[in-house]
Design an enzyme around this catalytic site. Structure first.
Site, PDB file in Angstrom:
ATOM      1  N   LYS A   1      -8.804  -1.339  -6.240  1.00 20.91           N
ATOM      2  CA  LYS A   1      -8.928  -0.632  -4.965  1.00 20.91           C
ATOM      3  C   LYS A   1     -10.343  -0.098  -4.796  1.00 20.91           C
ATOM      4  CE  LYS A   1      -7.761   1.367  -1.113  1.00 20.91           C
ATOM      5  NZ  LYS A   1      -6.545   2.171  -0.875  1.00 20.91           N
TER       6      LYS A   1
ATOM      7  N   HIS B   1       1.917  14.660   1.455  1.00 17.36           N
ATOM      8  CA  HIS B   1       1.262  15.888   0.997  1.00 17.36           C
ATOM      9  C   HIS B   1       2.244  17.040   1.200  1.00 17.36           C
ATOM     10  CE1 HIS B   1      -2.836  14.287   0.539  1.00 17.36           C
ATOM     11  NE2 HIS B   1      -2.628  13.610   1.660  1.00 17.36           N
TER      12      HIS B   1
ATOM     13  N   HIS C   1       0.868  -1.187   0.000  1.00 12.51           N
ATOM     14  CA  HIS C   1       0.000   0.000   0.000  1.00 12.51           C
ATOM     15  C   HIS C   1       0.898   1.228   0.000  1.00 12.51           C
ATOM     16  CE1 HIS C   1      -3.927   2.026   1.452  1.00 12.51           C
ATOM     17  NE2 HIS C   1      -3.097   2.962   0.984  1.00 12.51           N
TER      18      HIS C   1
ATOM     19  N   LEU D   1      -6.214   8.808   7.615  1.00  7.37           N
ATOM     20  CA  LEU D   1      -7.447   8.025   7.554  1.00  7.37           C
ATOM     21  C   LEU D   1      -7.093   6.609   7.146  1.00  7.37           C
ATOM     22  CD1 LEU D   1      -9.845  10.599   5.848  1.00  7.37           C
ATOM     23  CD2 LEU D   1      -9.909   9.824   8.232  1.00  7.37           C
TER      24      LEU D   1
ATOM     25  N   ALA E   1      -5.457  14.339   4.823  1.00  3.76           N
ATOM     26  CA  ALA E   1      -5.158  13.135   5.589  1.00  3.76           C
ATOM     27  C   ALA E   1      -3.988  12.392   4.952  1.00  3.76           C
ATOM     28  CB  ALA E   1      -6.381  12.231   5.655  1.00  3.76           C
TER      29      ALA E   1
ATOM     30  N   ASN F   1      -5.510   6.556  -6.519  1.00  6.14           N
ATOM     31  CA  ASN F   1      -6.347   7.744  -6.282  1.00  6.14           C
ATOM     32  C   ASN F   1      -5.645   9.020  -6.719  1.00  6.14           C
ATOM     33  OD1 ASN F   1      -4.572   7.260  -4.102  1.00  6.14           O
ATOM     34  ND2 ASN F   1      -5.819   8.475  -2.699  1.00  6.14           N
TER      35      ASN F   1
ATOM     36  N   ARG G   1       2.078   9.271  -5.614  1.00  2.93           N
ATOM     37  CA  ARG G   1       1.609  10.523  -6.205  1.00  2.93           C
ATOM     38  C   ARG G   1       1.982  10.548  -7.688  1.00  2.93           C
ATOM     39  NH1 ARG G   1      -1.836  10.442  -2.261  1.00  2.93           N
ATOM     40  NH2 ARG G   1      -1.263  11.543  -0.358  1.00  2.93           N
TER      41      ARG G   1
ATOM     42  N   HIS H   1     -10.448   0.161   1.345  1.00  2.00           N
ATOM     43  CA  HIS H   1     -10.418   1.163   2.412  1.00  2.00           C
ATOM     44  C   HIS H   1     -11.679   0.936   3.235  1.00  2.00           C
ATOM     45  CE1 HIS H   1      -9.370   5.295   4.026  1.00  2.00           C
ATOM     46  NE2 HIS H   1     -10.560   5.041   4.560  1.00  2.00           N
TER      47      HIS H   1
ATOM     48  N   HIS I   1       1.575   5.260  -1.749  1.00  2.00           N
ATOM     49  CA  HIS I   1       1.140   6.413  -2.554  1.00  2.00           C
ATOM     50  C   HIS I   1       2.370   7.097  -3.148  1.00  2.00           C
ATOM     51  CE1 HIS I   1      -3.107   6.385  -1.285  1.00  2.00           C
ATOM     52  NE2 HIS I   1      -2.631   5.942  -0.133  1.00  2.00           N
TER      53      HIS I   1
ATOM     54  N   HIS J   1      -4.867  -1.101   5.884  1.00  2.00           N
ATOM     55  CA  HIS J   1      -4.575  -0.230   7.033  1.00  2.00           C
ATOM     56  C   HIS J   1      -5.615  -0.363   8.146  1.00  2.00           C
ATOM     57  CE1 HIS J   1      -7.440   2.230   4.865  1.00  2.00           C
ATOM     58  NE2 HIS J   1      -6.555   2.725   4.025  1.00  2.00           N
TER      59      HIS J   1
ATOM     60  N   ASP K   1       0.815   2.552   3.675  1.00  2.00           N
ATOM     61  CA  ASP K   1      -0.061   3.689   3.402  1.00  2.00           C
ATOM     62  C   ASP K   1       0.710   4.998   3.546  1.00  2.00           C
ATOM     63  OD1 ASP K   1      -2.325   5.134   2.714  1.00  2.00           O
ATOM     64  OD2 ASP K   1      -3.188   5.080   4.732  1.00  2.00           O
TER      65      ASP K   1
END
Length: 358
Positions: A112, A264, A23, A232, A276, A51, A27, A149, A25, A187, A260
């Site tokens: 997902k 950001h 898991h 989250l 989050a 996402n 970006r 999720h 990210h 998660h 996860d």
């Protein structure tokens, strides 16, 4: 690995099979290269979350995203290789044909499930699980994994209760209706989720983050709001953190690594309505080692990080090795994040385990 007490001496070294992160990210755009600098130092493979904006809802978008990831890899890979594992963003309109098309690429390993509105860039997510059943039955037939999720986004449901409610309202009926579908509850953050996964059929498993193993909601709320601890699922009470730690260190193959890690830019976190996500890609493996050491379970770390996830995804275990040493280091206040900066977990503090060359 040899077993270790709950506090091992400085200089202790652990040699692990190179882990995978199921898991992550990355970006997109210029920031992705910054994230990959960290992820490739400690993982052989990472499951790329879909996402983005726009979301990765089609096979073509997933393959294009994979190409952008490959083009953003560091010139020198610490372990000589790195493989992004791709996912599709499931929607109410995902078709069985799209599932078959994605699976046929051999690059797309999972779909997902984001409940619409549950987390970052989830507005295009699922509004009614039964609308996804045709796609899920195709996944069941192919052995393709559904990553979830596991929180409801229903207005009025307390944010600390969204995971247990999701289990009762969505997961239990789904497992009954599509019984052979391979599911990863991602998660997990509550004792209720631990108990459910342990009791569920063998095709239902879960990932656990290092931050949910190390912190409870006091880290977020005591002494002022700490935006860099906002994630989250949100951090919960200590009873839930303790249950997660028992699960992760139990030796059960029901639980495996999924960071996860969710970066950001600092201004997106330190704002009146902060995003989050906790950034842990810089030190995830070291943070997991801290958690396992805290309960004298370092001998269970390798299987959690390197075996159980790969086995469930039907992937060969990595052949490479990575070495951790009990030696503290100071985390920078920020790291580069494209043209911006990201504040990592433990910014300005120390972590007690370091990655060293084999």
């Amino acid at each position: 690995m040899s077993s270790a007490s709950s506090c091992v001496p400085e200089g202790t070294k652990l040699t692990l099979t190179l882990p995978d992160d199921f898991h992550h990210h990355f970006r997109d755009g210029p920031a992705m290269a910054s994230v990959l600098q960290h992820a490739t130092q400690q993982f052989g493979r990472c499951l790329a979350m879909p996402n983005l904006q726009p979301p990765v809802t089609t096979t073509e978008r997933a393959l294009a995203y994979r190409e952008r990831i490959m083009n953003s890899l560091p010139a020198h890979l610490t372990h000589g290789t790195f493989e992004p594992l791709m996912t599709l963003y499931l929607t109410d309109n995902t078709t069985p044909e799209e599932i078959h098309k994605a699976h046929a690429t051999a690059y797309i390993k999972a779909c997902k499930y984001y409940p619409a509105g549950a987390t970052t860039n989830s507005d295009a997510g699922v509004t009614d699980v039964k609308k996804t059943y045709p796609a899920l039955r195709a996944m069941e037939q192919l052995g393709m994994i559904l990553c979830i999720h596991s929180e409801v986004s229903t207005p009025g449901i307390d944010i600390f209760d969204r995971e247990p409610v999701f289990i009762e309202e969505i997961i239990k009926p789904l497992v009954n209706d599509v019984p052979r579908l391979k599911i990863v509850m991602e998660h997990i953050s509550t004792e209720e989720a631990v108990q459910y996964v342990l009791a569920a059929p063998p095709n239902v498993k879960a990932t656990i983050t290092c931050h949910h193993l190390l912190y409870n909601r006091n880290a977020l709320l005591v002494g002022g709001i700490k935006p860099h601890f906002y994630c989250l699922p949100i951090l919960k009470r200590e009873v839930h953190r303790a249950a997660l730690l028992r699960a992760a260190t139990s030796g059960s193959d029901k639980f495996f690594l999924g960071t996860d890690s969710a970066p950001h830019a600092v201004e997106k976190k330190q704002s009146a309505c902060g995003c989050a996500g906790i950034y842990t890609a810089h030190a995830a493996l070291s943070l997991y080692a801290e958690a396992f050491e805290s309960v004298g379970a370092l001998e269970k770390l390798e299987a959690f990080c390197s075996f159980y996830g790969a086995d469930f995804y039907g992937l060969p275990r990595n052949e490479g090795k990575i070495v951790l040493e009990k030696r503290s280091w100071s985390v920078p206040e920020t790291y580069a994040f494209g043209e911006n900066v990201v504040v990592p977990l433990r910014a300005g503090e120390t972590i007690s385990w370091s990655i060293v060359s084999p």
